[in-house]
Design a protein around this motif. Structure first.
Motif, PDB file in Angstrom:
ATOM      1  N   ASP A 372      -8.705   9.941  -3.237  1.00 51.92           N
ATOM      2  CA  ASP A 372      -8.982   8.747  -4.036  1.00 51.92           C
ATOM      3  C   ASP A 372     -10.453   8.718  -4.443  1.00 51.92           C
ATOM      4  OD1 ASP A 372      -8.754   5.807  -4.914  1.00 51.92           O
ATOM      5  OD2 ASP A 372      -6.784   6.176  -4.056  1.00 51.92           O
ATOM      6  N   THR A 373     -11.005   7.516  -4.570  1.00 52.07           N
ATOM      7  CA  THR A 373     -12.398   7.354  -5.030  1.00 52.07           C
ATOM      8  C   THR A 373     -13.399   7.308  -3.882  1.00 52.07           C
ATOM      9  OG1 THR A 373     -12.206   4.923  -5.060  1.00 52.07           O
ATOM     10  CG2 THR A 373     -11.650   6.110  -7.097  1.00 52.07           C
ATOM     11  N   GLY A 374     -12.971   7.638  -2.675  1.00 50.16           N
ATOM     12  CA  GLY A 374     -13.866   7.614  -1.522  1.00 50.16           C
ATOM     13  C   GLY A 374     -13.640   6.389  -0.658  1.00 50.16           C
ATOM     14  N   ILE A 375     -14.645   6.030   0.133  1.00 45.06           N
ATOM     15  CA  ILE A 375     -14.535   4.880   1.024  1.00 45.06           C
ATOM     16  C   ILE A 375     -15.926   4.339   1.312  1.00 45.06           C
ATOM     17  CG2 ILE A 375     -14.680   6.277   3.136  1.00 45.06           C
ATOM     18  CD1 ILE A 375     -12.613   4.350   4.394  1.00 45.06           C
ATOM     19  N   ASP A 376     -15.992   3.038   1.527  1.00 43.46           N
ATOM     20  CA  ASP A 376     -17.249   2.414   1.952  1.00 43.46           C
ATOM     21  C   ASP A 376     -17.243   2.350   3.481  1.00 43.46           C
ATOM     22  OD1 ASP A 376     -19.544   0.996   2.365  1.00 43.46           O
ATOM     23  OD2 ASP A 376     -18.766  -0.912   1.602  1.00 43.46           O
ATOM     24  N   ARG A 377     -17.891   3.306   4.116  1.00 44.27           N
ATOM     25  CA  ARG A 377     -17.912   3.347   5.581  1.00 44.27           C
ATOM     26  C   ARG A 377     -18.804   2.274   6.176  1.00 44.27           C
ATOM     27  NH1 ARG A 377     -18.619   9.844   6.295  1.00 44.27           N
ATOM     28  NH2 ARG A 377     -19.964   9.493   4.493  1.00 44.27           N
ATOM     29  N   ASN A 378     -19.577   1.601   5.328  1.00 46.70           N
ATOM     30  CA  ASN A 378     -20.465   0.552   5.816  1.00 46.70           C
ATOM     31  C   ASN A 378     -19.827  -0.833   5.797  1.00 46.70           C
ATOM     32  OD1 ASN A 378     -22.692   2.313   6.252  1.00 46.70           O
ATOM     33  ND2 ASN A 378     -23.136   2.283   4.046  1.00 46.70           N
ATOM     34  N   HIS A 379     -18.572  -0.911   5.455  1.00 50.24           N
ATOM     35  CA  HIS A 379     -17.912  -2.220   5.454  1.00 50.24           C
ATOM     36  C   HIS A 379     -17.936  -2.786   6.875  1.00 50.24           C
ATOM     37  CE1 HIS A 379     -14.962  -5.398   4.917  1.00 50.24           C
ATOM     38  NE2 HIS A 379     -14.960  -5.150   3.606  1.00 50.24           N
ATOM     39  N   PRO A 380     -18.406  -4.020   7.060  1.00 53.37           N
ATOM     40  CA  PRO A 380     -18.547  -4.600   8.418  1.00 53.37           C
ATOM     41  C   PRO A 380     -17.255  -4.589   9.224  1.00 53.37           C
ATOM     42  CG  PRO A 380     -19.645  -5.984   6.794  1.00 53.37           C
ATOM     43  CD  PRO A 380     -18.896  -4.948   6.020  1.00 53.37           C
ATOM     44  N   ASP A 381     -16.127  -4.774   8.568  1.00 56.16           N
ATOM     45  CA  ASP A 381     -14.876  -4.837   9.315  1.00 56.16           C
ATOM     46  C   ASP A 381     -14.526  -3.498   9.944  1.00 56.16           C
ATOM     47  OD1 ASP A 381     -12.399  -6.317  10.077  1.00 56.16           O
ATOM     48  OD2 ASP A 381     -11.468  -4.753   8.848  1.00 56.16           O
ATOM     49  N   PHE A 382     -14.984  -2.397   9.363  1.00 55.26           N
ATOM     50  CA  PHE A 382     -14.672  -1.075   9.904  1.00 55.26           C
ATOM     51  C   PHE A 382     -15.382  -0.807  11.234  1.00 55.26           C
ATOM     52  CE2 PHE A 382     -13.774   0.664   5.367  1.00 55.26           C
ATOM     53  CZ  PHE A 382     -12.500   0.108   5.427  1.00 55.26           C
ATOM     54  N   ARG A 383     -16.409  -1.585  11.548  1.00 48.14           N
ATOM     55  CA  ARG A 383     -17.122  -1.384  12.819  1.00 48.14           C
ATOM     56  C   ARG A 383     -16.319  -1.901  14.000  1.00 48.14           C
ATOM     57  NH1 ARG A 383     -22.380  -4.387  10.411  1.00 48.14           N
ATOM     58  NH2 ARG A 383     -22.742  -3.002   8.622  1.00 48.14           N
ATOM     59  N   HIS A 384     -15.273  -2.643  13.731  1.00 46.62           N
ATOM     60  CA  HIS A 384     -14.452  -3.261  14.780  1.00 46.62           C
ATOM     61  C   HIS A 384     -13.066  -2.625  14.796  1.00 46.62           C
ATOM     62  CE1 HIS A 384     -17.465  -6.467  15.051  1.00 46.62           C
ATOM     63  NE2 HIS A 384     -17.455  -6.473  13.726  1.00 46.62           N
ATOM     64  N   PRO A 385     -12.314  -2.867  15.871  1.00 44.06           N
ATOM     65  CA  PRO A 385     -10.898  -2.498  15.826  1.00 44.06           C
ATOM     66  C   PRO A 385     -10.221  -3.282  14.706  1.00 44.06           C
ATOM     67  CG  PRO A 385     -11.585  -2.983  18.075  1.00 44.06           C
ATOM     68  CD  PRO A 385     -12.706  -3.418  17.186  1.00 44.06           C
ATOM     69  N   ARG A 386      -9.070  -2.851  14.328  1.00 45.74           N
ATOM     70  CA  ARG A 386      -8.383  -3.541  13.237  1.00 45.74           C
ATOM     71  C   ARG A 386      -8.053  -4.972  13.644  1.00 45.74           C
ATOM     72  NH1 ARG A 386      -2.700  -4.092  13.692  1.00 45.74           N
ATOM     73  NH2 ARG A 386      -2.011  -3.351  15.729  1.00 45.74           N
ATOM     74  N   LEU A 387      -7.901  -5.814  12.645  1.00 42.56           N
ATOM     75  CA  LEU A 387      -7.440  -7.174  12.891  1.00 42.56           C
ATOM     76  C   LEU A 387      -5.922  -7.165  12.972  1.00 42.56           C
ATOM     77  CD1 LEU A 387      -9.745  -9.041  10.378  1.00 42.56           C
ATOM     78  CD2 LEU A 387      -9.779  -9.311  12.859  1.00 42.56           C
ATOM     79  N   LYS A 388      -5.390  -7.863  13.945  1.00 47.46           N
ATOM     80  CA  LYS A 388      -3.941  -7.963  14.042  1.00 47.46           C
ATOM     81  C   LYS A 388      -3.542  -9.429  14.002  1.00 47.46           C
ATOM     82  CE  LYS A 388      -3.748  -7.836  19.139  1.00 47.46           C
ATOM     83  NZ  LYS A 388      -3.169  -7.138  20.302  1.00 47.46           N
ATOM     84  N   HIS A 430     -11.261   1.262  -5.379  1.00 50.14           N
ATOM     85  CA  HIS A 430      -9.856   1.660  -5.266  1.00 50.14           C
ATOM     86  C   HIS A 430      -9.592   2.414  -3.963  1.00 50.14           C
ATOM     87  CE1 HIS A 430      -6.091   3.791  -6.330  1.00 50.14           C
ATOM     88  NE2 HIS A 430      -5.886   2.819  -7.206  1.00 50.14           N
ATOM     89  N   GLY A 431     -10.436   3.402  -3.657  1.00 49.63           N
ATOM     90  CA  GLY A 431     -10.238   4.197  -2.453  1.00 49.63           C
ATOM     91  C   GLY A 431     -10.430   3.398  -1.177  1.00 49.63           C
ATOM     92  N   THR A 432     -11.451   2.530  -1.147  1.00 51.41           N
ATOM     93  CA  THR A 432     -11.697   1.684   0.026  1.00 51.41           C
ATOM     94  C   THR A 432     -10.510   0.768   0.269  1.00 51.41           C
ATOM     95  OG1 THR A 432     -14.078   1.740  -0.349  1.00 51.41           O
ATOM     96  CG2 THR A 432     -13.230  -0.068   1.000  1.00 51.41           C
ATOM     97  N   HIS A 433      -9.972   0.216  -0.799  1.00 48.41           N
ATOM     98  CA  HIS A 433      -8.834  -0.694  -0.690  1.00 48.41           C
ATOM     99  C   HIS A 433      -7.615   0.030  -0.116  1.00 48.41           C
ATOM    100  CE1 HIS A 433      -5.791  -3.641  -1.956  1.00 48.41           C
ATOM    101  NE2 HIS A 433      -6.783  -4.498  -2.113  1.00 48.41           N
TER     102      HIS A 433
END
Length: 704
Positions: A372-388, A430-433
């Motif tokens: 895809d178009t890549g990913i934003d690895r700096n997204h704050p939510d990615f620093r945590h386990p997933r939300l359930k 697009h890729g991050t999503h």
């Protein structure tokens, strides 16, 4: 008849008043001297003007062909030879002519495909059409020209009803079945109504539908217009209800909102087509992949069939793909969110994982490559386990799981715009999503990010006035850096094979088959990789994209509404000969890059649906690989069907089909996965019995 060359009265030589010639004489002179003939019709006479300074555009044209013949022969079913830009321009031009010619002596036949002609040069092998956006009509020049049939009641405005029927036929590329009254008479009203009601569930734009409705309910709309003069009211209704909607439909297409991704259309541009036999017996020969992104234009038709050729598209090399994720800019504020928002499917998938899986951190991960178009690895939510999702408590961190960023195992940039080949920073979204969806739904998955499309940093930015207005279901335009080139995807697949991934997510597609990429897809399958590919967002206007339409290469994913009862209005019709799977793809909330405001954003399309389906596949693979299971039941299943492996395309397809519900020609994948029939109250929460039931479903699916 139509004017091949327009000339103002002031351009005519007043002294050369050829009123003494008959029309036949004038045509004979023009043919002998190969000159352009202009005709001006007055109340009492006609005037002919021969222009020998204008070269004839169609010197080889020998005859004309009815548009109805093109519909019946199948040449309009696919769009590679007769593109949307030609269809919508043709519709608009005919509507304007209808407005101008109404109630005049030139309108002697119904306004339908039987009475529209295109210039045509016929050879033994094929036919070449000239100026497909400017048709001709047949008229008899006489003191007493024939008049239209006079009908009553609903069929009173037969001229408008016949045009509405033509608009629908033009969109779907085939003739409509006729309908009769109870007395056995053909009814234009019933014909249009019956077929339009059926097609209205499809992917026609709202403006195009409005124009057809204007024709269908013309008798009602006439009553809304004030005034005594009936002809004025008729013309006003034609203008408001038919011409203006078709103009908006064309403008939307020109602004970049159309799902077939063709650039700006100039009304009246000549467009010649070479029509060959509609049936294809083998894939077309692929052309070399383009080595660079630079100096590419928007005038590329991205996502359709392989069946006809077009001279006007000679520069297109067929190597660009199209991303299938979109936003509705009309209400973009409501799509932004600082927290996740889940619908029915996401909630049920989360519940299924929580109740039915005994997956541990020691179990083998499911490797998923996202192209895809890549990913934003700096997204704050990615620093945590997933939300359930927890009933009654909204979202909570899945503290027993690792941080999402730690599940992103490897990244590679296959675009040539950055010196660092590990820089996959997503400037598009697009890729991050897409990655966010899989991280949310498949806790067992680890990601391998391949950046194969540069993306557009303006995309989805509502603050920008020049942002293209994308309506629901319309695909991202491949302008400049938004194109997905085959050679990049080939390299990314090779990279994924080296990393021994289990699944590849391809939220994009192509118009035509490509030999080298097809070989890469085949190699991936031979290495036990299952590919999920998006079907496209073009609805009934185009067939399913490649490779999604080839069952030997990928699993085809369509989009549905959240409860799965209907396909999305932008998803294409079910492709024959394959399993057309669908999952929710509308208003999917997922991560959005920090550089574009961060947080979460709702996106729609078969792109998002494909990500959901890939996550489901990852869960199914995780189930058969988890260390906590009913060994006795698994041994029993494998004794019956052999070793259970979901790294085979056919096996994965069979299991998905087994857990799906067939609706409207599609297979809607249940978010309850293997347990949609596991409903006994006393057994529901028993993990051992749930595991046994799951293996029983696998046995049934693979035995089939």
């Amino acid at each position: 008849m139509t004017a091949a060359h327009q000339v103002s009265p002031f351009e005519l030589d007043v002294e050369d008043d050829s009123t003494y010639e008959t029309l036949c004489q004038a045509v004979h002179i023009a043919n002998d001297y190969r000159t352009m003939l202009h005709i001006r019709v007055y109340n009492e006479s006609s005037r002919y003007y021969h222009d020998d300074g204008v070269s004839l555009k169609y010197p080889r044209t020998q005859s004309a062909i009815r548009i109805s013949e093109l519909l019946e022969s199948g040449h309009l079913k696919d769009l590679q030879g007769f593109h949307l830009k030609d269809r919508w321009t043709l519709a608009f031009n005919l509507a304007r002519c209808l407005l101008q010619l109404h109630n005049g002596p030139w309108l002697q036949e119904l306004w339908n495909s039987e009475n529209f002609f295109l210039l045509c040069e016929r050879t033994k092998e094929d036919r070449k059409l000239f100026n497909v956006q400017g048709p001709f009509i047949y008229s008899t020049i006489s003191e007493n020209p024939p008049s239209l049939p006079q009908l009553t009641h609903f069929d009173k405005y037969s001229l408008l009803l016949s045009f509405g029927q033509f608009l629908l036929e033009l969109a779907i590329g085939k003739k409509l079945p006729t309908a009769k009254t109870e007395a056995g008479k053909l009814s234009p009203y019933k014909t249009l109504k019956n077929n339009f009601v059926e097609m209205n569930k499809g992917s026609l734009s709202n403006d195009y539908k409005e124009a057809i409705e204007g024709c269908l309910y013309f008798h009602k709309f006439m009553k809304d217009e004030k005034g005594v003069d009936e002809e004025v009211r008729i013309r006003t209704t034609i203008f408001k209800r038919i011409v203006q909607p078709l103009k908006r439909n064309l403008q939307l297409f020109n602004e970049g909102g159309a799902s077939n991704n063709i650039g700006t259309i100039k009304i009246g541009d000549l467009n010649d087509k070479l029509l060959t036999t509609p049936q294809i017996t083998k894939p077309p020969i692929s052309r070399p992949s383009h080595p660079s992104d630079i100096e590419r234009t928007r005038d590329d038709h991205i996502n359709n069939s392989d069946s006809m050729s077009s001279e006007s598209e000679s520069e297109y090399d067929g190597t660009e793909g199209n991303l299938f994720g979109t936003f509705d800019i009309r209400d973009s504020r409501s799509q932004e969110s600082t927290s996740l928002q889940w619908g029915y499917t996401f909630t049920r998938l989360s519940q299924t994982y929580r109740k039915r899986f005994q997956y541990t951190l020691d179990d083998e991960r499911v490797k998923v490559a996202i192209l895809d178009t890549g990913i934003d690895r700096n997204h704050p939510d990615f620093r945590h386990p997933r939300l359930k999702h927890k009933n009654g408590q909204g979202f909570i961190w899945a503290k027993e799981e690792e941080a999402q960023i730690d599940r992103i195992k490897s990244c590679q940039n296959f675009c040539d715009d950055r010196p660092n080949n590990e820089d996959v920073t997503d400037i598009d979204g697009h890729g991050t999503h897409v990655a966010g969806i899989i991280l949310q739904l498949a806790p067992t998955a680890e990601l391998y990010i391949a950046r194969i499309c540069q993306g557009d940093e303006k995309y989805g930015n509502i603050a920008l006035k020049d942002e293209p207005k994308m309506l629901e279901g319309q695909s991202k335009q491949p302008v400049g850096n938004l194109k997905v080139y085959c050679h990049r995807v080939e390299e990314a697949i090779e990279w994924a094979i080296k990393h021994k991934v289990h699944l590849i997510n391809m939220s994009f597609g192509y118009k035509i088959w490509n030999k080298k990429l097809d070989q890469a897809l085949k190699k991936a399958r031979e290495h036990g990789i299952v590919i999920f590919a998006a079907a496209s967002n073009s609805g009934n206007h185009e067939q399913v994209s490649w490779p999604a339409r080839i069952s030997e290469r990928a699993i085809c994913i369509h989009s549905s509404i959240d409860h799965g009862t209907f396909p999305s209005n932008f998803t294409p019709k079910a492709h024959p000969g394959i399993n057309n799977f669908m999952v929710v793809g509308e208003n999917i909330c997922s991560h959005w890059p920090e550089s574009k405001g961060g947080g979460f954003r709702a996106m729609t399309g078969t792109s998002t649906a494909t990500a959901v389906a890939t996550a489901i596949a990852a869960l199914l693979i995780a189930f058969i690989r988890q260390s906590v299971y009913d060994k006795e039941k698994r041994d029993e299943v494998e004794k019956a069907v052999g070793r259970v492996r979901l790294d085979d395309l056919n096996a994965m397809g069979a299991l998905l089909k087994h857990i799906s519900t067939k609706t409207n020609g599609y297979y809607w994948i249940s978010p309850q996965l293997l347990w949609k029939e596991f409903s006994s109250t006393g057994m529901r929460e028993d993990p051992i019995l749930a595991s046994k039931h799951g293996w029983e479903q696998i046995q049934k699916a693979l035995r089939k």
